[in-house]
Design a protein around this motif. Structure first.
Motif, PDB file in Angstrom:
ATOM      1  N   HIS A  21      19.612  18.807  59.570  1.00  0.00           N
ATOM      2  CA  HIS A  21      20.246  17.487  59.712  1.00  0.00           C
ATOM      3  C   HIS A  21      19.835  16.572  58.560  1.00  0.00           C
ATOM      4  N   PHE A  22      18.549  16.594  58.215  1.00  0.00           N
ATOM      5  CA  PHE A  22      18.055  15.832  57.061  1.00  0.00           C
ATOM      6  C   PHE A  22      18.806  16.237  55.790  1.00  0.00           C
ATOM      7  N   LEU A  23      18.950  17.526  55.570  1.00  0.00           N
ATOM      8  CA  LEU A  23      19.604  17.996  54.352  1.00  0.00           C
ATOM      9  C   LEU A  23      21.082  17.648  54.332  1.00  0.00           C
ATOM     10  N   ARG A  24      21.735  17.727  55.475  1.00  0.00           N
ATOM     11  CA  ARG A  24      23.163  17.379  55.501  1.00  0.00           C
ATOM     12  C   ARG A  24      23.393  15.952  55.035  1.00  0.00           C
ATOM     13  N   LEU A  25      22.466  15.061  55.392  1.00  0.00           N
ATOM     14  CA  LEU A  25      22.601  13.658  54.997  1.00  0.00           C
ATOM     15  C   LEU A  25      22.103  13.396  53.584  1.00  0.00           C
ATOM     16  N   ARG A  26      21.047  14.092  53.168  1.00  0.00           N
ATOM     17  CA  ARG A  26      20.367  13.714  51.919  1.00  0.00           C
ATOM     18  C   ARG A  26      20.793  14.508  50.700  1.00  0.00           C
ATOM     19  N   ILE A  27      21.570  15.586  50.862  1.00  0.00           N
ATOM     20  CA  ILE A  27      22.161  16.206  49.681  1.00  0.00           C
ATOM     21  C   ILE A  27      23.620  15.804  49.528  1.00  0.00           C
ATOM     22  N   ASP A  28      24.049  14.921  50.380  1.00  0.00           N
ATOM     23  CA  ASP A  28      25.395  14.366  50.266  1.00  0.00           C
ATOM     24  C   ASP A  28      25.493  13.518  48.993  1.00  0.00           C
ATOM     25  N   PRO A  29      26.610  13.564  48.275  1.00  0.00           N
ATOM     26  CA  PRO A  29      26.748  12.778  47.043  1.00  0.00           C
ATOM     27  C   PRO A  29      26.570  11.271  47.236  1.00  0.00           C
ATOM     28  N   HIS A  30      26.725  10.772  48.471  1.00  0.00           N
ATOM     29  CA  HIS A  30      26.560   9.339  48.723  1.00  0.00           C
ATOM     30  C   HIS A  30      25.099   8.940  48.903  1.00  0.00           C
ATOM     31  N   ALA A  31      24.203   9.908  49.075  1.00  0.00           N
ATOM     32  CA  ALA A  31      22.781   9.579  49.214  1.00  0.00           C
ATOM     33  C   ALA A  31      22.221   9.140  47.866  1.00  0.00           C
ATOM     34  N   GLN A  32      21.129   8.374  47.903  1.00  0.00           N
ATOM     35  CA  GLN A  32      20.514   7.927  46.651  1.00  0.00           C
ATOM     36  C   GLN A  32      20.045   9.131  45.854  1.00  0.00           C
ATOM     37  N   TRP A  33      20.225   9.075  44.526  1.00  0.00           N
ATOM     38  CA  TRP A  33      19.972  10.241  43.689  1.00  0.00           C
ATOM     39  C   TRP A  33      18.534  10.727  43.816  1.00  0.00           C
ATOM     40  N   GLU A  34      17.576   9.827  43.881  1.00  0.00           N
ATOM     41  CA  GLU A  34      16.171  10.237  43.902  1.00  0.00           C
ATOM     42  C   GLU A  34      15.829  11.065  45.129  1.00  0.00           C
ATOM     43  N   ILE A  35      16.333  10.687  46.292  1.00  0.00           N
ATOM     44  CA  ILE A  35      16.041  11.498  47.484  1.00  0.00           C
ATOM     45  C   ILE A  35      16.873  12.770  47.478  1.00  0.00           C
ATOM     46  N   ARG A  36      18.038  12.734  46.847  1.00  0.00           N
ATOM     47  CA  ARG A  36      18.832  13.960  46.693  1.00  0.00           C
ATOM     48  C   ARG A  36      18.087  14.987  45.847  1.00  0.00           C
ATOM     49  N   ALA A  37      17.321  14.521  44.874  1.00  0.00           N
ATOM     50  CA  ALA A  37      16.556  15.453  44.035  1.00  0.00           C
ATOM     51  C   ALA A  37      15.553  16.233  44.889  1.00  0.00           C
ATOM     52  N   TYR A  38      14.875  15.534  45.816  1.00  0.00           N
ATOM     53  CA  TYR A  38      13.945  16.220  46.717  1.00  0.00           C
ATOM     54  C   TYR A  38      14.692  17.127  47.689  1.00  0.00           C
ATOM     55  N   ALA A  39      15.804  16.640  48.233  1.00  0.00           N
ATOM     56  CA  ALA A  39      16.571  17.432  49.190  1.00  0.00           C
ATOM     57  C   ALA A  39      17.106  18.704  48.549  1.00  0.00           C
ATOM     58  N   GLY A  40      17.480  18.635  47.270  1.00  0.00           N
ATOM     59  CA  GLY A  40      17.972  19.826  46.588  1.00  0.00           C
ATOM     60  C   GLY A  40      16.916  20.909  46.482  1.00  0.00           C
ATOM     61  N   VAL A  41      15.681  20.513  46.176  1.00  0.00           N
ATOM     62  CA  VAL A  41      14.583  21.486  46.098  1.00  0.00           C
ATOM     63  C   VAL A  41      14.330  22.097  47.475  1.00  0.00           C
ATOM     64  N   ILE A  42      14.286  21.251  48.505  1.00  0.00           N
ATOM     65  CA  ILE A  42      14.037  21.756  49.852  1.00  0.00           C
ATOM     66  C   ILE A  42      15.168  22.679  50.296  1.00  0.00           C
TER      67      ILE A  42
END
Length: 287
Positions: free
Chosen positions: A218-239
């Motif tokens: 659920h965290f990843l669905r929200l945080r790798i979304d293109p609308h999420a802030q880029w910095e947290i997307r960077a962490y979500a992408g690694v996870i």
């Protein structure tokens, strides 16, 4: 640096040691245990521990004691069924614990996901390092003209240079004052729990973050979304790359039924039905 010498030594010792175990292991994530993957300019993500794998999801769903003679294909079919129909409890049988180093403002977004166990580095007890997140030029963006909580095109020229200079200078000045306030040479020294209030939100913190697979997805669905802030997307992408190695069958189902799927409203479903029947678009008067 992302890792202190002490942390590097600890990780080297952990990766050098092997232990026999009776517990199920997932080869994909075993290879990534204790590996610190760099994120942003000073951050990282590393797997500290995990429990379960794709087979654990199947085992919980069937309330059995092992795989037996079932084919892998039948396990995959079951996992996809569970994901498709939102039977989430079996996915909670898998857990993972991460060690994350991240800027405070990213941590404040992250902590809104209240379905994990978190223990953060204590700035009341310890002194924070002189490490601040400074965006790369391509991520130094203007305010979006269409989204009040998003960013637009990257700043350029003198404006970009001025903003980067202020970010660096303000962070360093704040840390200089932080150090001076807690110093005891010739003074009492302000309590660390008070001195930390002067530090900016781009200072780095660290935490251990333990979460089950259902809530992690659920965290990843929200945080790798293109609308999420880029910095947290960077962490979500690694996870996300770690989860893909850990539970590949569950990840494929997640991509198909959650990440890349589309949810339709009742009205949209009715429109599609009409179109498939050849009745055209519903009129406003009919609605």
């Amino acid at each position: 640096m992302p890792l202190t010498p002490e942390q590097q030594a600890e990780i080297a010792a952990l990766r050098a040691e092997t232990r026999p175990t009776f517990r199920p292991v997932a080869p994909g994530i075993e290879r990534r245990l204790h590996e610190a993957v760099p994120v942003l300019d000073h951050g990282f993500v590393r797997v500290v521990d995990y429990m379960g794998d794709d087979a654990a999801i199947v085992q919980a769903a069937r309330v059995s004691y092992g795989r037996g003679t079932r084919a892998v294909s039948s396990d995959e079919a079951l996992i996809r069924y569970l994901m498709r129909h939102a039977h989430t409890t079996p996915f909670e049988m898998c857990e993972v614990k991460f060690h994350v180093k991240l800027p405070v403002f990213v941590a404040r977004q992250w902590i809104r996901h209240r379905t994990a166990s978190v223990n953060e580095y204590s700035a009341r007890y310890s002194v924070l390092d002189r490490e601040f997140y400074i965006p790369a030029p391509e991520h130094l963006a203007a305010q979006s003209t269409t989204n009040n909580q998003g960013r637009g095109a990257a700043l350029t020229g003198e404006e970009a240079e001025r903003v980067l200079r202020w970010l660096r200078e303000d962070a360093m000045r704040a840390y200089d004052h932080y150090e001076a306030m807690i110093a005891t040479d010739g003074q009492q020294g302000l309590a660390r729990e008070l001195a930390r209030m002067n530090l900016p939100a781009n200072v780095y913190t660290q935490w251990y973050w333990k979460v089950n697979l259902h809530n992690l997805l659920h965290f990843l669905r929200l945080r790798i979304d293109p609308h999420a802030q880029w910095e947290i997307r960077a962490y979500a992408g690694v996870i996300a790359s770690i989860v893909r190695d850990w539970v590949p069958i569950a990840w494929r189902a997640f991509e198909d039924y959650r990440l890349n799927a589309v949810t339709l409203s009742a009205q949209a479903v009715e429109v599609l039905r009409r179109r498939l029947r050849g009745n055209g678009w519903p009129s406003r008067t009919a609605e």
